[in-house]
Structure formats: C-alpha cells, structure tokens
Write a protein that holds these residues in place. Structure first.
Motif, short mmCIF file in Angstrom:
data_model
loop_
_atom_site.label_atom_id
_atom_site.label_comp_id
_atom_site.label_asym_id
_atom_site.label_seq_id
_atom_site.Cartn_x
_atom_site.Cartn_y
_atom_site.Cartn_z
N LYS A 134 0.83 -1.20 0.00
CA LYS A 134 0.00 0.00 0.00
C LYS A 134 0.86 1.25 0.00
O LYS A 134 0.59 2.20 -0.73
N GLU A 135 1.91 1.23 0.83
CA GLU A 135 2.80 2.38 0.89
C GLU A 135 3.52 2.59 -0.45
O GLU A 135 3.65 3.71 -0.93
N GLN A 136 3.98 1.49 -1.04
CA GLN A 136 4.68 1.57 -2.32
C GLN A 136 3.77 2.16 -3.40
O GLN A 136 4.18 3.05 -4.15
N TYR A 137 2.52 1.69 -3.46
CA TYR A 137 1.61 2.20 -4.48
C TYR A 137 1.24 3.67 -4.20
O TYR A 137 1.06 4.45 -5.12
N ALA A 138 1.15 4.03 -2.92
CA ALA A 138 0.87 5.42 -2.60
C ALA A 138 2.02 6.31 -3.08
O ALA A 138 1.79 7.39 -3.66
N ASN A 139 3.26 5.85 -2.87
CA ASN A 139 4.42 6.61 -3.34
C ASN A 139 4.42 6.70 -4.87
O ASN A 139 4.73 7.76 -5.43
N MET A 140 4.07 5.62 -5.51
CA MET A 140 4.04 5.62 -6.98
C MET A 140 2.99 6.59 -7.49
O MET A 140 3.22 7.30 -8.48
N GLU A 141 1.84 6.66 -6.82
CA GLU A 141 0.80 7.60 -7.23
C GLU A 141 1.26 9.04 -7.05
O GLU A 141 0.98 9.90 -7.88
N LYS A 142 1.99 9.29 -5.97
CA LYS A 142 2.52 10.63 -5.75
C LYS A 142 3.50 11.01 -6.85
O LYS A 142 3.47 12.13 -7.36
N GLU A 143 4.36 10.06 -7.22
CA GLU A 143 5.33 10.31 -8.31
C GLU A 143 4.60 10.59 -9.62
O GLU A 143 4.97 11.46 -10.38
N LEU A 144 3.57 9.80 -9.89
CA LEU A 144 2.81 10.01 -11.13
C LEU A 144 2.08 11.35 -11.12
O LEU A 144 1.95 11.99 -12.16
N ALA A 145 1.63 11.76 -9.95
CA ALA A 145 0.93 13.04 -9.86
C ALA A 145 1.83 14.20 -10.22
O ALA A 145 1.39 15.21 -10.78
N LYS A 146 3.12 14.06 -9.97
CA LYS A 146 4.08 15.09 -10.33
C LYS A 146 4.14 15.27 -11.84
O LYS A 146 4.23 16.38 -12.34
N TYR A 147 4.09 14.18 -12.56
CA TYR A 147 4.21 14.22 -14.01
C TYR A 147 2.91 14.59 -14.72
O TYR A 147 2.91 15.03 -15.85
#
Length: 150
Positions: A134-147
C-alpha cells in the motif's frame, strides 16, 4: 356517414383487439408446449432416477451398513477383551495402551498449538507485506501526480 368514415379511418380498436387476442393465443400455446416439455423432462428424470440411481444407492447403503456392522462388532470385541484382561489381572497392558492414547492426544494438542502459532506468524507477515505494498503504491501515485501536472 361521417361517423362511419371516421370509425374506418381513425378507430383502430377492433384491429388492435384482434391482434391482441392472436398474440395471447400464440403466447399461451407456446407457453403450454414449453411447460409440457419441462414436465416430460422431469418425468424422464424421475423415472431414470427410480430405475438406475435408486438401486445403486440402495446397494451402496447395504454395503456400507454391512461394513459398519462389522466394525461395530470389532469394537465390541475389543471392549469385551478389555473386560477379560481386567478380570484376569492383565489390566496393566490395557492401561499402557490407554496411557499411550493419552500421550498421542497430548502430542496432537501440542501440534495444533504450534500450527496456530505458525498461522498467526504467517498472517502477521501477510499484513506487513500488504502494508508495504500500500505504501509503495501510494508513493508511486505521488510520483505520477508530479508528471501529470505537465
């Protein structure tokens, strides 16, 4: 005469009522045939069950009851042997058997407790792994939100 012309041109009730009667008649006939087919299939299934399945079940039941009856006789003879051993002073052997049975029951209890502990450990590991994902996917979503903002 104007009423007759009006009824011929604009009053469609007799035609519609005839079509409705025809539709109902066709629907009831087809439904009746479908229900008849269902009843015939049910009759066939019941006769097949009566002729084939029921005798097989009865035979299997008789075979299993005979086997169960034989086992019951063996158990009864075991208990009568225990009574004979007790009466003849050989009860020590029977008591040893009972002690071994109690030991096996205790071993089984220990085994089941170990299994419960292992299950709890596996559940905890699973819970932790799910949390990491869950934490990993949350971090990935944050990274995607930047782009996405580009």
């Amino acid at each position: 005469e104007a009423g007759e012309i009006h009824s011929r041109l604009l009053d469609h009730r007799p035609v519609i009522q005839g079509e409705i009667r025809y539709f109902i008649k066709e629907f009831e006939e087809k439904r009746g045939l479908r229900e008849l087919r269902v009843l015939e299939n049910l009759k066939h299934t019941m006769s097949e069950t009566k002729e084939h399945s029921l005798p097989k079940c009865e035979q299997a039941m008789r075979d299993n009851l005979n086997e169960t009856f034989k086992r019951c006789k063996q158990v009864a003879s075991y208990f009568s042997c225990c009574a004979v051993l007790k009466n003849n002073g050989l009860w020590i052997l029977a008591s040893r058997l009972m002690c071994r049975e109690e030991e096996r029951a205790a071993q089984w209890e220990t085994f089941m407790k170990e299994q419960e502990t292992k299950r709890a450990e596996v559940d905890e590991e699973h819970r932790k792994a799910m949390q990491r994902l869950k934490e990993q996917y949350a971090n990935m979503e944050k990274e995607l939100a930047k782009y996405v903002s580009f």
